[in-house]
Scaffold this motif. Structure first.
Motif, mmCIF file in Angstrom:
data_model
loop_
_atom_site.group_PDB
_atom_site.id
_atom_site.type_symbol
_atom_site.label_atom_id
_atom_site.label_comp_id
_atom_site.label_asym_id
_atom_site.label_seq_id
_atom_site.Cartn_x
_atom_site.Cartn_y
_atom_site.Cartn_z
ATOM 1 N N ASP A 1 -18.440 39.489 32.731
ATOM 2 C CA ASP A 1 -19.859 39.849 32.099
ATOM 3 C C ASP A 1 -20.696 40.347 32.539
ATOM 4 N N GLU A 2 -20.988 41.906 31.457
ATOM 5 C CA GLU A 2 -21.950 42.665 32.421
ATOM 6 C C GLU A 2 -21.803 43.292 34.168
ATOM 7 N N PRO A 3 -20.471 43.458 34.122
ATOM 8 C CA PRO A 3 -20.732 43.903 35.612
ATOM 9 C C PRO A 3 -21.588 44.841 36.782
ATOM 10 N N THR B 1 -19.878 45.445 28.820
ATOM 11 C CA THR B 1 -21.084 46.995 29.240
ATOM 12 C C THR B 1 -21.711 47.010 28.211
ATOM 13 N N HIS B 2 -22.895 47.555 28.539
ATOM 14 C CA HIS B 2 -23.253 48.465 27.760
ATOM 15 C C HIS B 2 -23.317 49.612 27.423
ATOM 16 N N TYR B 3 -22.756 50.482 28.516
ATOM 17 C CA TYR B 3 -22.431 51.967 28.979
ATOM 18 C C TYR B 3 -20.867 51.814 28.521
ATOM 19 N N GLY C 1 -27.825 27.151 12.598
ATOM 20 C CA GLY C 1 -27.568 27.922 11.677
ATOM 21 C C GLY C 1 -26.962 29.014 12.284
ATOM 22 N N PHE C 2 -28.006 29.892 13.752
ATOM 23 C CA PHE C 2 -27.851 30.949 14.227
ATOM 24 C C PHE C 2 -26.257 31.364 13.681
ATOM 25 N N GLU C 3 -25.632 32.111 13.493
ATOM 26 C CA GLU C 3 -24.486 32.633 14.155
ATOM 27 C C GLU C 3 -23.530 34.274 14.955
ATOM 28 N N ALA C 4 -23.585 33.358 16.349
ATOM 29 C CA ALA C 4 -23.525 34.218 16.590
ATOM 30 C C ALA C 4 -22.107 35.103 16.955
ATOM 31 N N LEU C 5 -21.075 34.612 16.626
ATOM 32 C CA LEU C 5 -19.886 34.795 16.417
ATOM 33 C C LEU C 5 -19.230 34.864 14.930
ATOM 34 N N PRO D 1 -20.083 35.361 35.749
ATOM 35 C CA PRO D 1 -20.727 35.129 34.703
ATOM 36 C C PRO D 1 -22.130 36.430 35.034
ATOM 37 N N GLN D 2 -22.684 35.969 33.752
ATOM 38 C CA GLN D 2 -23.924 37.085 34.096
ATOM 39 C C GLN D 2 -24.727 37.277 35.342
ATOM 40 N N GLU D 3 -25.212 35.133 34.972
ATOM 41 C CA GLU D 3 -25.917 34.810 36.294
ATOM 42 C C GLU D 3 -25.583 34.208 36.873
ATOM 43 N N SER E 1 -21.560 29.213 15.706
ATOM 44 C CA SER E 1 -22.817 29.055 15.489
ATOM 45 C C SER E 1 -23.999 28.134 16.061
ATOM 46 N N TYR E 2 -25.317 28.427 16.418
ATOM 47 C CA TYR E 2 -25.889 28.233 17.411
ATOM 48 C C TYR E 2 -26.670 26.965 16.866
ATOM 49 N N GLU E 3 -27.495 25.791 17.351
ATOM 50 C CA GLU E 3 -28.318 25.027 16.739
ATOM 51 C C GLU E 3 -29.063 26.039 15.748
ATOM 52 N N GLY F 1 -20.854 46.079 23.655
ATOM 53 C CA GLY F 1 -22.144 46.345 22.279
ATOM 54 C C GLY F 1 -23.648 46.280 22.858
ATOM 55 N N PRO F 2 -24.795 46.218 22.095
ATOM 56 C CA PRO F 2 -25.908 46.378 22.651
ATOM 57 C C PRO F 2 -26.697 44.756 22.699
ATOM 58 N N ASN F 3 -27.756 44.848 22.918
ATOM 59 C CA ASN F 3 -28.300 43.310 23.621
ATOM 60 C C ASN F 3 -28.150 41.649 22.044
ATOM 61 N N GLY F 4 -27.770 41.369 22.291
ATOM 62 C CA GLY F 4 -27.804 40.458 21.406
ATOM 63 C C GLY F 4 -26.024 40.253 20.639
ATOM 64 N N ALA F 5 -25.572 41.207 20.642
ATOM 65 C CA ALA F 5 -24.084 41.923 19.654
ATOM 66 C C ALA F 5 -23.045 40.388 19.897
ATOM 67 N N GLY F 6 -22.982 39.177 21.192
ATOM 68 C CA GLY F 6 -22.501 37.955 21.118
ATOM 69 C C GLY F 6 -21.551 37.968 21.991
ATOM 70 N N LYS F 7 -21.413 38.903 22.815
ATOM 71 C CA LYS F 7 -20.678 39.276 24.189
ATOM 72 C C LYS F 7 -20.376 37.873 24.564
ATOM 73 N N THR F 8 -22.090 37.370 25.900
ATOM 74 C CA THR F 8 -21.867 37.066 26.759
ATOM 75 C C THR F 8 -21.460 35.042 25.561
ATOM 76 N N THR F 9 -21.730 35.069 24.377
ATOM 77 C CA THR F 9 -20.765 34.133 24.031
ATOM 78 C C THR F 9 -19.534 34.297 23.426
ATOM 79 N N LEU F 10 -18.679 34.909 23.136
ATOM 80 C CA LEU F 10 -17.715 35.224 23.304
ATOM 81 C C LEU F 10 -17.037 35.017 24.323
HETATM 82 P P1 ATP Z 1 -26.850 40.966 25.854
HETATM 83 O O1 ATP Z 1 -26.388 42.445 25.866
HETATM 84 O O2 ATP Z 1 -27.960 41.363 25.967
HETATM 85 O O3 ATP Z 1 -26.995 39.768 27.467
HETATM 86 P P2 ATP Z 1 -24.337 40.133 24.094
HETATM 87 O O4 ATP Z 1 -24.106 40.946 23.640
HETATM 88 O O5 ATP Z 1 -24.044 38.907 25.529
HETATM 89 O O6 ATP Z 1 -26.345 39.878 24.846
HETATM 90 P P3 ATP Z 1 -25.366 36.691 23.533
HETATM 91 O O7 ATP Z 1 -25.654 37.138 24.709
HETATM 92 O O8 ATP Z 1 -24.594 36.339 23.600
HETATM 93 O O9 ATP Z 1 -25.309 38.157 23.015
HETATM 94 O O10 ATP Z 1 -25.967 35.839 22.236
HETATM 95 C C1 ATP Z 1 -25.925 36.724 20.574
HETATM 96 C C2 ATP Z 1 -26.587 35.919 20.403
HETATM 97 O O11 ATP Z 1 -26.958 34.602 19.857
HETATM 98 C C3 ATP Z 1 -28.187 36.216 20.162
HETATM 99 O O12 ATP Z 1 -28.982 36.382 19.136
HETATM 100 C C4 ATP Z 1 -28.899 35.349 21.032
HETATM 101 O O13 ATP Z 1 -30.103 35.280 20.896
HETATM 102 C C5 ATP Z 1 -27.990 33.665 20.364
HETATM 103 N N1 ATP Z 1 -28.091 33.249 21.557
HETATM 104 C C6 ATP Z 1 -27.062 33.124 22.472
HETATM 105 N N2 ATP Z 1 -26.965 31.512 22.939
HETATM 106 C C7 ATP Z 1 -27.948 30.699 22.318
HETATM 107 C C8 ATP Z 1 -28.425 29.857 22.613
HETATM 108 N N3 ATP Z 1 -27.993 28.424 23.198
HETATM 109 N N4 ATP Z 1 -28.754 29.477 21.151
HETATM 110 C C9 ATP Z 1 -29.275 30.167 20.181
HETATM 111 N N5 ATP Z 1 -28.966 30.876 19.853
HETATM 112 C C10 ATP Z 1 -28.472 31.627 20.861
#
Ligand code: ATP
Length: 235
Positions: free
Chosen positions: A159-161, A191-193, A17-21, A84-86, A13-15, A38-47
């Motif tokens: 991460d999204e090479p 990947t998105h593809y 309270g948003f639950e990313a995983l 990493p992605q960036e 959970s990010y600050e 997974g689509p944008n915002g799915a949680g891939k990078t967080t994972l």
């Molecule tokens: P993309 O394909 O666009 O890179 P993703 O699947 O990698 O997306 P994440 O970057 O893990 O997704 O983000 C998952 C969710 O967590 C998104 O809703 C994002 O806005 C949120 N999020 C990511 N990093 C933070 C952060 N540091 N603080 C708050 N929310 C965050």
């Protein structure tokens, strides 16, 4: 054989309270390639960043080669290579020094023979004395992977090479992944593809809304559900 990577009920959970995983569990066998779709915002990078110990999970555990990523960070991190992605490269640095420096960060000495091996693996040996800025986009991506492999990790995260690259470059990256697999490297990539996952992975995981909806052996998944189902999941 014990899995090289074990993830148990990982939550983040990010600050605010948003639950990313929302409780991801997964085992990865040595030598396999797993694509996380997974689509944008799915949680891939967080994972990925939580598995690699860069992001602290709210709860759950990760072990790499039997080492806990939090309590045994150094030992676990030694086994992980991450692209990493960036990420930026130092443009004026020679290719060989870029890889040598990364290896040094993990406490290795000069080890020229190992550096040569890594550069050859990525078909970068002929470019070793070029400054990074002189390389094509595809070759720069290879340098990023060589850097991540500099300390000879057992698991490589990409991460999204192929985000934002053209078809030619994407295929080049698929070839690199296939070559690394042949060399025994375990790879987890996002990947998105769907066609990318299908082309290079052994198993495909679909992640959406912070949950791993399914993880299946690629051919079984493609046969059972067909491409349409996955396209729906990804839109
Ligand atoms: P993309 O394909 O666009 O890179 P993703 O699947 O990698 O997306 P994440 O970057 O893990 O997704 O983000 C998952 C969710 O967590 C998104 O809703 C994002 O806005 C949120 N999020 C990511 N990093 C933070 C952060 N540091 N603080 C708050 N929310 C965050």
């Amino acid at each position: 054989m014990a899995p090289i990577l074990s993830i148990r009920d990982l939550r983040k959970s990010y600050e605010g309270g948003f639950e990313a995983l929302k409780g991801v569990s997964l085992d990865i066998e040595e030598g396999e390639i797993l694509a996380l779709l997974g689509p944008n915002g799915a949680g891939k990078t967080t994972l990925i960043s939580t598995i690699c110990g860069i992001t602290t999970p709210t709860s759950g555990s990760v072990t790499v080669g039997g080492h806990d990523i939090r309590s045994e960070f150094r030992a676990a991190r030694q086994m992980i290579g991450l692209v990493p992605q960036e990420v930026a490269l130092e443009p004026f640095e020679k290719v060989v020094n870029t890889v040598r420096f990364s290896r040094g960060l993990f406490g290795y000495g000069r080890d020229d023979a190992r550096i040569e091996e890594i550069l050859r693996k990525l078909s970068l040996w002929d470019k070793r004395d070029n400054a990074v800025k002189e390389l094509s986009g595809g070759m720069k991506r290879r340098v990023l992977i060589a850097k991540a492999l500099a300390h000879e990790p057992r698991v490589l995260f990409l991460d999204e090479p192929t985000a934002g690259v053209d078809v030619e470059l994407r295929k080049d990256m698929w070839e690199v992944v296939a070559e690394l697999k042949a060399a025994g490297v375990t790879i987890i990539l996002t990947t998105h593809y769907i066609e990318e996952a299908e082309a290079i992975a052994d198993r495909i995981g679909v992640i959406s809304g912070g949950e791993l909806l399914l993880v299946e052996e690629k051919t079984a998944l493609m046969r059972r559900m067909g491409q349409k189902f996955i396209e729906v999941q990804l839109t």
